[in-house]
Design an enzyme around this catalytic site. Structure first.
Site, PDB file in Angstrom:
ATOM      1  N   ASP A  13       0.857  -1.187   0.000  1.00  0.00           N
ATOM      2  CA  ASP A  13       0.000   0.000   0.000  1.00  0.00           C
ATOM      3  C   ASP A  13       0.893   1.237   0.000  1.00  0.00           C
ATOM      4  OD1 ASP A  13      -2.418   1.547   0.294  1.00  0.00           O
ATOM      5  OD2 ASP A  13      -1.893   1.835   2.387  1.00  0.00           O
ATOM      6  N   SER A  14       0.279   2.387  -0.252  1.00  0.00           N
ATOM      7  CA  SER A  14       1.035   3.636  -0.212  1.00  0.00           C
ATOM      8  C   SER A  14       1.455   3.983   1.221  1.00  0.00           C
ATOM      9  CB  SER A  14       0.168   4.764  -0.765  1.00  0.00           C
ATOM     10  OG  SER A  14      -1.034   4.829  -0.040  1.00  0.00           O
ATOM     11  N   TYR A  45      -0.500   8.863  -2.048  1.00  0.00           N
ATOM     12  CA  TYR A  45      -0.355   8.684  -3.495  1.00  0.00           C
ATOM     13  C   TYR A  45      -1.544   9.300  -4.249  1.00  0.00           C
ATOM     14  CZ  TYR A  45       3.347   5.039  -3.314  1.00  0.00           C
ATOM     15  OH  TYR A  45       4.499   4.339  -3.153  1.00  0.00           O
ATOM     16  N   GLY A  46      -2.688   9.337  -3.560  1.00  0.00           N
ATOM     17  CA  GLY A  46      -3.962   9.654  -4.220  1.00  0.00           C
ATOM     18  C   GLY A  46      -4.050  11.017  -4.860  1.00  0.00           C
ATOM     19  N   CYS A  76      -3.977  -1.200  -2.330  1.00  0.00           N
ATOM     20  CA  CYS A  76      -4.096   0.256  -2.474  1.00  0.00           C
ATOM     21  C   CYS A  76      -4.940   0.500  -3.707  1.00  0.00           C
ATOM     22  CB  CYS A  76      -2.717   0.879  -2.634  1.00  0.00           C
ATOM     23  SG  CYS A  76      -2.749   2.640  -3.000  1.00  0.00           S
ATOM     24  N   ASN A  77      -6.089   1.097  -3.515  1.00  0.00           N
ATOM     25  CA  ASN A  77      -6.985   1.360  -4.640  1.00  0.00           C
ATOM     26  C   ASN A  77      -6.326   2.275  -5.667  1.00  0.00           C
ATOM     27  OD1 ASN A  77     -10.064   0.509  -3.852  1.00  0.00           O
ATOM     28  ND2 ASN A  77      -8.790   0.890  -2.065  1.00  0.00           N
ATOM     29  N   THR A  78      -5.549   3.236  -5.174  1.00  0.00           N
ATOM     30  CA  THR A  78      -4.932   4.206  -6.081  1.00  0.00           C
ATOM     31  C   THR A  78      -3.953   3.518  -7.031  1.00  0.00           C
ATOM     32  OG1 THR A  78      -5.197   5.882  -4.372  1.00  0.00           O
ATOM     33  CG2 THR A  78      -3.634   6.374  -6.125  1.00  0.00           C
ATOM     34  N   GLU A 155      -5.082   9.224   8.826  1.00  0.00           N
ATOM     35  CA  GLU A 155      -3.677   9.145   9.269  1.00  0.00           C
ATOM     36  C   GLU A 155      -3.511   9.861  10.622  1.00  0.00           C
ATOM     37  OE1 GLU A 155      -0.632   8.058   7.550  1.00  0.00           O
ATOM     38  OE2 GLU A 155      -1.842   7.005   6.070  1.00  0.00           O
ATOM     39  N   CYS A 187     -10.974   3.024  -0.911  1.00  0.00           N
ATOM     40  CA  CYS A 187      -9.646   3.417  -0.430  1.00  0.00           C
ATOM     41  C   CYS A 187      -9.413   2.637   0.849  1.00  0.00           C
ATOM     42  CB  CYS A 187      -9.625   4.920  -0.162  1.00  0.00           C
ATOM     43  SG  CYS A 187      -8.119   5.458   0.667  1.00  0.00           S
ATOM     44  N   THR A 188      -8.213   2.097   0.989  1.00  0.00           N
ATOM     45  CA  THR A 188      -7.951   1.217   2.142  1.00  0.00           C
ATOM     46  C   THR A 188      -8.001   1.944   3.487  1.00  0.00           C
ATOM     47  OG1 THR A 188      -5.655   1.505   1.523  1.00  0.00           O
ATOM     48  CG2 THR A 188      -6.653  -0.617   1.048  1.00  0.00           C
ATOM     49  N   HIS A 189      -7.953   3.269   3.463  1.00  0.00           N
ATOM     50  CA  HIS A 189      -8.068   4.012   4.721  1.00  0.00           C
ATOM     51  C   HIS A 189      -9.520   4.087   5.216  1.00  0.00           C
ATOM     52  CE1 HIS A 189      -4.041   5.320   3.788  1.00  0.00           C
ATOM     53  NE2 HIS A 189      -3.974   6.050   4.878  1.00  0.00           N
TER      54      HIS A 189
HETATM   55  N1  DGL Z   1      -4.216   3.579   0.343  1.00  0.00           N
HETATM   56  C1  DGL Z   1      -4.615   4.453  -0.709  1.00  0.00           C
HETATM   57  C2  DGL Z   1      -5.818   3.878  -1.439  1.00  0.00           C
HETATM   58  O1  DGL Z   1      -6.320   2.815  -1.097  1.00  0.00           O
HETATM   59  C3  DGL Z   1      -4.962   5.830  -0.240  1.00  0.00           C
HETATM   60  C4  DGL Z   1      -3.886   6.614   0.399  1.00  0.00           C
HETATM   61  C5  DGL Z   1      -3.106   7.483  -0.542  1.00  0.00           C
HETATM   62  O2  DGL Z   1      -3.617   8.471  -1.067  1.00  0.00           O
HETATM   63  O3  DGL Z   1      -1.950   7.141  -0.719  1.00  0.00           O
HETATM   64  O4  DGL Z   1      -6.283   4.477  -2.382  1.00  0.00           O
END
Ligand code: DGL
Length: 268
Positions: A13-14, A45-46, A76-78, A155, A187-189
Site C-alpha cells: 500500500d502507499s 499517493y492519491g 491500495c486502490n490508487t 492518518e 480506499c484502504t483508509h
Molecule cells: N491507500 C490508498 C488507497 O487505497 C490511499 C492513500 C493514498 O492516497 O496514498 O487508495
C-alpha cells in the site's frame, strides 16, 4: 530458497492503510506468512500524478518479488486504479487487487442497481471502478465522489472527530442525493471511518469494504493454485516501511487491530 507454498503473500500500500487488508488476511488465512510494504515516506499517493504512482508501484513490486513472494496483493486502490499494468508486467506471480474484489462484492449487494464509489482523486479520476463494475454488469448506475481529505484525517487518527463528520457530510451530500443502496469504500483508509460513514449514509446503505472482499478472493486463489502453506508453523509477519512517522505505531495498530510486531525500515 523456500518451497513455493511456504513463501509469503506480499501485500502493499502507499502507507499503512493496507493493514486493513492484512488484518482480514490474517483472520481468513491464519497459516500464511505475510510480507507487507507501506510507503509511509511518500504517502499520500492519491493526489499524485499517474506517472509518479506508476514509478513508485514498479519499485515496490520489484522489492516484493525479490523477497520471493508467491502472490502479490495490491492493497491500495490508487495503485490498482492507475498502475495495474505496470505491476502485472513486472510480476511473475499472480496479482490480486482491491478494485476487482470490491466491484464484485458491490454487484452482489446492490438491489436497486445504484452504486456509489468514494476514493482518492487519482482513483476516482481514473474511472477504474466504473469500468470494473460495468465489465461485470452493464445495467448498473455508478456514482463516484473523490474525498481527498479523508486520508489525512485517518492518518491523524480522527476516526470519530467532529471535523471528520462535517467533512464527510459535505462529501456525501451528492452521493445521498443519488439514492444509491451500496457504497464502495474505494480506499484502504476508509474502513476505519465505517461507523461514521454508516451513520451519515443511513442503515439502508451497504458499505463495501475491500479488505473483506479481498481475503475471500485470496483464499480461493490459494486453494485453486494449491499453494497454501502447510508447514504447520506459526506464521511470520514482516512489515517494511519507508519511514516511521510520528504516531506510526499507534495508528498502525488501530489499522491492524493488534500489535504491529516486527517493523523494518527500508529505502527503495
Ligand atoms: N491507500 C490508498 C488507497 O487505497 C490511499 C492513500 C493514498 O492516497 O496514498 O487508495
Amino acid at each position: 530458497m523456500n518451497s513455493k507454498t511456504n513463501r509469503a503473500i506480499g501485500v502493499f500500500d502507499s502507507g499503512i492503510g493496507g493493514l486493513t487488508v492484512v488484518r482480514s488476511l490474517m483472520e481468513r488465512l491464519p497459516f500464511e506468512n505475510i510480507i507487507y510494504f507501506g510507503d509511509s515516506a511518500r504517502v499520500p499517493y492519491g493526489i499524485k500524478s499517474v506517472d509518479t504512482i506508476n514509478r513508485y508501484a514498479a519499485q515496490i513490486t520489484d522489492f516484493l518479488i525479490k523477497k520471493e513472494v508467491k502472490l502479490l496483493i495490491v492493497a491500495c486502490n490508487t495503485m490498482a486504479a492507475v498502475a495495474h499494468q505496470t505491476i502485472a508486467d513486472l510480476s511473475p506471480v499472480p496479482i490480486l487487487e482491491v478494485i476487482d474484489a470490491s466491484a464484485r462484492m458491490a454487484i452482489q449487494n446492490t438491489k436497486n442497481k445504484s452504486i456509489g464509489v468514494i476514493g482518492t482523486p487519482a482513483t476516482i479520476n481514473s474511472n477504474a471502478y466504473t469500468r470494473a463494475i460495468h465489465l461485470l454488469k452493464k445495467d448498473v448506475k455508478v456514482f463516484s465522489q473523490a474525498c481527498p481529505l479523508f486520508v489525512p484525517l485517518v492518518e491523524e487518527g480522527w476516526f470519530d472527530h467532529q471535523a471528520t463528520k462535517l467533512i464527510a457530510q459535505e462529501y456525501l451530500k451528492p452521493v445521498i442525493a443519488e439514492k444509491i443502496d451500496t457504497l464502495v469504500l474505494g480506499c484502504t483508509h476508509y474502513p476505519l471511518l465505517k461507523p461514521l460513514l454508516q451513520d451519515i449514509m443511513g442503515k439502508g446503505v451497504n458499505l463495501i469494504d475491500s479488505a473483506e472482499a479481498m481475503a475471500d478472493i485470496a483464499a480461493n486463489l490459494i486453494d485453486e493454485q494449491k499453494i497454501s502453506n502447510k508447514n504447520g508453523l506459526p506464521p511470520d509477519y514482516v512489515f517494511y516501511v519507508s519511514d516511521v512517522p510520528y504516531r506510526f505505531q499507534t495508528i498502525g495498530e488501530r489499522f491492524l487491530g493488534r500489535t504491529l510486531g516486527h517493523v523494518e525500515l527500508v529505502s527503495l
